[in-house]
Design an enzyme around this catalytic site. Structure first.
Site, PDB file in Angstrom:
ATOM      1  CD1 TRP A   1     -19.022  -1.386 -20.711  1.00  0.00           C
ATOM      2  CD2 TRP A   1     -19.846  -2.915 -19.295  1.00  0.00           C
ATOM      3  NE1 TRP A   1     -19.969  -2.111 -21.392  1.00  0.00           N
ATOM      4  CE2 TRP A   1     -20.500  -3.055 -20.556  1.00  0.00           C
ATOM      5  CE3 TRP A   1     -20.197  -3.770 -18.252  1.00  0.00           C
ATOM      6  CZ2 TRP A   1     -21.468  -4.015 -20.784  1.00  0.00           C
ATOM      7  CZ3 TRP A   1     -21.174  -4.727 -18.485  1.00  0.00           C
ATOM      8  CH2 TRP A   1     -21.797  -4.851 -19.738  1.00  0.00           C
TER       9      TRP A   1
ATOM     10  CG  ASN B   1     -24.070 -23.983 -23.676  1.00  0.00           C
ATOM     11  OD1 ASN B   1     -23.446 -23.094 -24.248  1.00  0.00           O
ATOM     12  ND2 ASN B   1     -25.387 -23.931 -23.528  1.00  0.00           N
TER      13      ASN B   1
ATOM     14  CD  GLU C   1     -28.970 -25.998 -27.328  1.00  0.00           C
ATOM     15  OE1 GLU C   1     -27.908 -25.342 -27.371  1.00  0.00           O
ATOM     16  OE2 GLU C   1     -30.007 -25.563 -26.794  1.00  0.00           O
TER      17      GLU C   1
ATOM     18  CD1 TRP D   1     -21.238  -6.636 -23.659  1.00  0.00           C
ATOM     19  CD2 TRP D   1     -20.397  -8.065 -25.148  1.00  0.00           C
ATOM     20  NE1 TRP D   1     -21.462  -6.105 -24.914  1.00  0.00           N
ATOM     21  CE2 TRP D   1     -20.958  -6.966 -25.847  1.00  0.00           C
ATOM     22  CE3 TRP D   1     -19.819  -9.102 -25.882  1.00  0.00           C
ATOM     23  CZ2 TRP D   1     -20.954  -6.872 -27.238  1.00  0.00           C
ATOM     24  CZ3 TRP D   1     -19.805  -9.005 -27.278  1.00  0.00           C
ATOM     25  CH2 TRP D   1     -20.372  -7.904 -27.936  1.00  0.00           C
TER      26      TRP D   1
ATOM     27  CD1 TRP E   1     -18.667 -14.700 -24.914  1.00  0.00           C
ATOM     28  CD2 TRP E   1     -19.022 -13.492 -23.075  1.00  0.00           C
ATOM     29  NE1 TRP E   1     -17.855 -15.202 -23.932  1.00  0.00           N
ATOM     30  CE2 TRP E   1     -18.045 -14.483 -22.794  1.00  0.00           C
ATOM     31  CE3 TRP E   1     -19.401 -12.616 -22.062  1.00  0.00           C
ATOM     32  CZ2 TRP E   1     -17.457 -14.609 -21.537  1.00  0.00           C
ATOM     33  CZ3 TRP E   1     -18.816 -12.746 -20.804  1.00  0.00           C
ATOM     34  CH2 TRP E   1     -17.860 -13.728 -20.547  1.00  0.00           C
TER      35      TRP E   1
ATOM     36  CD1 TRP F   1     -30.668 -22.602 -29.036  1.00  0.00           C
ATOM     37  CD2 TRP F   1     -30.249 -20.456 -29.469  1.00  0.00           C
ATOM     38  NE1 TRP F   1     -31.527 -21.834 -28.275  1.00  0.00           N
ATOM     39  CE2 TRP F   1     -31.284 -20.520 -28.519  1.00  0.00           C
ATOM     40  CE3 TRP F   1     -29.812 -19.201 -29.905  1.00  0.00           C
ATOM     41  CZ2 TRP F   1     -31.891 -19.382 -27.990  1.00  0.00           C
ATOM     42  CZ3 TRP F   1     -30.416 -18.059 -29.382  1.00  0.00           C
ATOM     43  CH2 TRP F   1     -31.437 -18.156 -28.437  1.00  0.00           C
TER      44      TRP F   1
END
Length: 497
Positions: free
Chosen positions: A338, A373, A307, A391, A414, A310
């Site tokens: 969208w 998360n 993590e 988004w 996102w 990440w």
């Protein structure tokens, strides 16, 4: 970085003032490193001279940005101001002081350096596009005045320039990035540097007026400081790190996936503003590994290290591809049709969609400034692939609410959820009911944040199929997942080519 001196080059060539010589004064500019311990740029500044003064500039482009950018979340402003108050005290204890100034750093810093007679100005580098351009302008002004500018990497374990593919390109996929990143970290484990002490104070009468932090603290507007799990300040960050590494870290996998369980570190805000360094986090994980008593515990520690990987992947992606801040990585997503129903979006943002796991997560964010998360992934998928909203609307909404709002991490998360980013999987859709059944099977998390549904059975809480009499004012579901999933896939087919 032409014209800027990297830390090791300057420190190795510096000379110490001898008898009859004036001790050179150094100015250290805090930004996303609100701590004294293990601050690489600050340690380098202290090596140059003990006559060291700190400064933090309340940049209006960050504190109160233009309309096209999301405003700073009240929770994040609270966390920032509280952390600065503690940092000022720590500077006083070290023998010097931290000045808090307001204004454009491009104008404020050269003026301050002139006022206090600073020969060198030192800071740690940033990955964000605005910060990088601002830093270039500040450095240009300072160097034009004949001052030395020293910069260092502090917010990353491995500098972006050191992580490239075999072809010499930046990484675009997490897996290969992680292998190289982890290999470099393990080959040369990070070493934490001590906080500077015995600094020299400023001469009286030369400092400018300092911004009143107590006034700012009273104006942030955040009402959830008591329930926010992220605690401001360097001392609290270290305490949270120790507590996590003594307990929850050993069960991080699988506990990290259950929002109703205290299974995460709650250090995201500390890492974002720098009350904790990534080196401190990594070294604590290494110490915990030595105490691990089973393969399961060692695996859990390894997952937390991933993590941290990440975090660095998203930071370095933004550094190499600053255009990510403006839109999708995958070009075809600029053509996605969208639907962008503004009423649906507002109900999503307020936690009134009629889907309990979604609403519980959004209310947690609205009330506490933080969201688990696992829930971030669920609510992001729901907004994009059930409500079919852009988004970028969700990305902005999170930055308006999160205590740990971070451009790189938020954008990366996102784009991962929207399938518009660097993740190689072409399409990923979360079923909210399935996610709730896996990770909140008893409905404990949902009941905590949706008290009006505490009387509802766990089965109905998870599915969202709540009878009219049991709703008691709770809204009916906005959409039906299966139908919206089919609609999204049909729209996605129009851009696949």
């Amino acid at each position: 970085m032409a014209g800027w001196q990297e830390r090791h080059r300057l420190v190795s060539s510096q000379t110490i003032a001898g008898p009859g010589m004036t001790t050179p004064r150094v100015l250290f500019w805090h930004r996303r490193d609100l701590r004294l311990a293990d601050n690489l740029g600050l340690a380098a500044a202290a090596e140059i001279s003990p006559a060291l003064t700190g400064v933090y500039v309340l940049d209006p482009n960050v504190i109160d940005p233009p309309e096209q950018l999301p405003p700073m979340a009240p929770a994040r402003l609270w966390f920032l101001i509280e952390s600065l108050i503690e940092l000022q005290q720590r500077w006083r204890e070290a023998g010097s002081r931290l000045l808090i100034l307001e204004g454009d750093p491009v104008a404020v810093l050269p003026q301050l350096a002139e006022q206090i007679g600073a020969e060198s100005v030192v800071w740690n580098r940033d990955v964000e596009p605005y910060a990088r351009e601002r830093d270039r302008q500040v450095a240009k002004r300072l160097q034009a005045d004949g001052r030395t500018v020293v910069v260092d990497w502090d917010q990353l374990l491995i500098a972006p320039e050191l992580l490239k593919t075999g072809a010499g390109d930046p990484y675009r996929v997490y897996g290969p990035f992680l292998r190289n990143w982890r290999g470099q970290v393990q080959a040369k484990p990070p070493i934490c540097v001590e906080a500077p002490s015995d600094l020299l104070d400023l001469e009286q009468g030369v400092v400018p007026d300092t911004a009143p932090l107590d006034v700012l603290l009273g104006s942030h507007g955040f009402q959830g400081s008591e329930i926010c799990p992220c605690r401001p300040g360097e001392s609290a960050a270290l305490q949270q790190l120790r507590s996590f590494c003594d307990g929850a870290l050993f069960g991080y996998e699988p506990d990290r996936n259950f929002p109703g369980v205290v299974g995460t570190s709650y250090l995201s805000a500390a890492l974002s503003v720098g009350t904790l360094s990534p080196r401190q986090a990594w070294c604590a994980a290494l110490e915990a590994r030595e105490q691990a008593r089973s393969d399961e515990q060692r695996h859990a520690i390894g997952v937390w290290e991933q993590e941290l990987g990440w975090r660095e992947f998203y930071q370095q992606a933004l550094f190499h591809f600053p255009e990510l801040a403006d839109g999708p990585y995958r070009e075809q997503w600029r053509r996605f049709p969208w639907e962008n129903n503004t009423d649906w979006f507002e109900r999503w943002k307020e936690g009134q969609t009629g889907m309990p796991i979604i609403d519980a997560a959004m209310r947690q964010l609205n009330q506490s400034g933080w969201m688990h998360n696992r829930c971030r992934m669920i609510v992001a998928s729901f907004l994009v692939k059930d409500l079919i909203c852009d988004w970028r609307w969700g990305e902005r909404a999170f930055m308006e609410l999160e205590v740990d709002g971070d451009l790189a991490a938020n954008n990366g998360g996102w784009q991962w959820s929207a399938s518009s980013g660097m993740d190689p999987k072409p399409l990923r859709i979360f079923n909210p009911a399935t996610q709730a059944s896996k990770f909140d099977a008893d409905g404990d998390y949902i009941r905590r944040w949706l008290p009006e549904l505490r009387h509802v059975s766990s089965r109905d809480l998870i599915s969202g199929e709540i009878g009219a009499l049991e709703r008691r004012g709770y809204p009916e579901p906005l959409v039906e997942h299966k139908r919206q999933q089919a609609q999204f896939k049909a729209l996605y087919a129009t851009i696949r080519g």
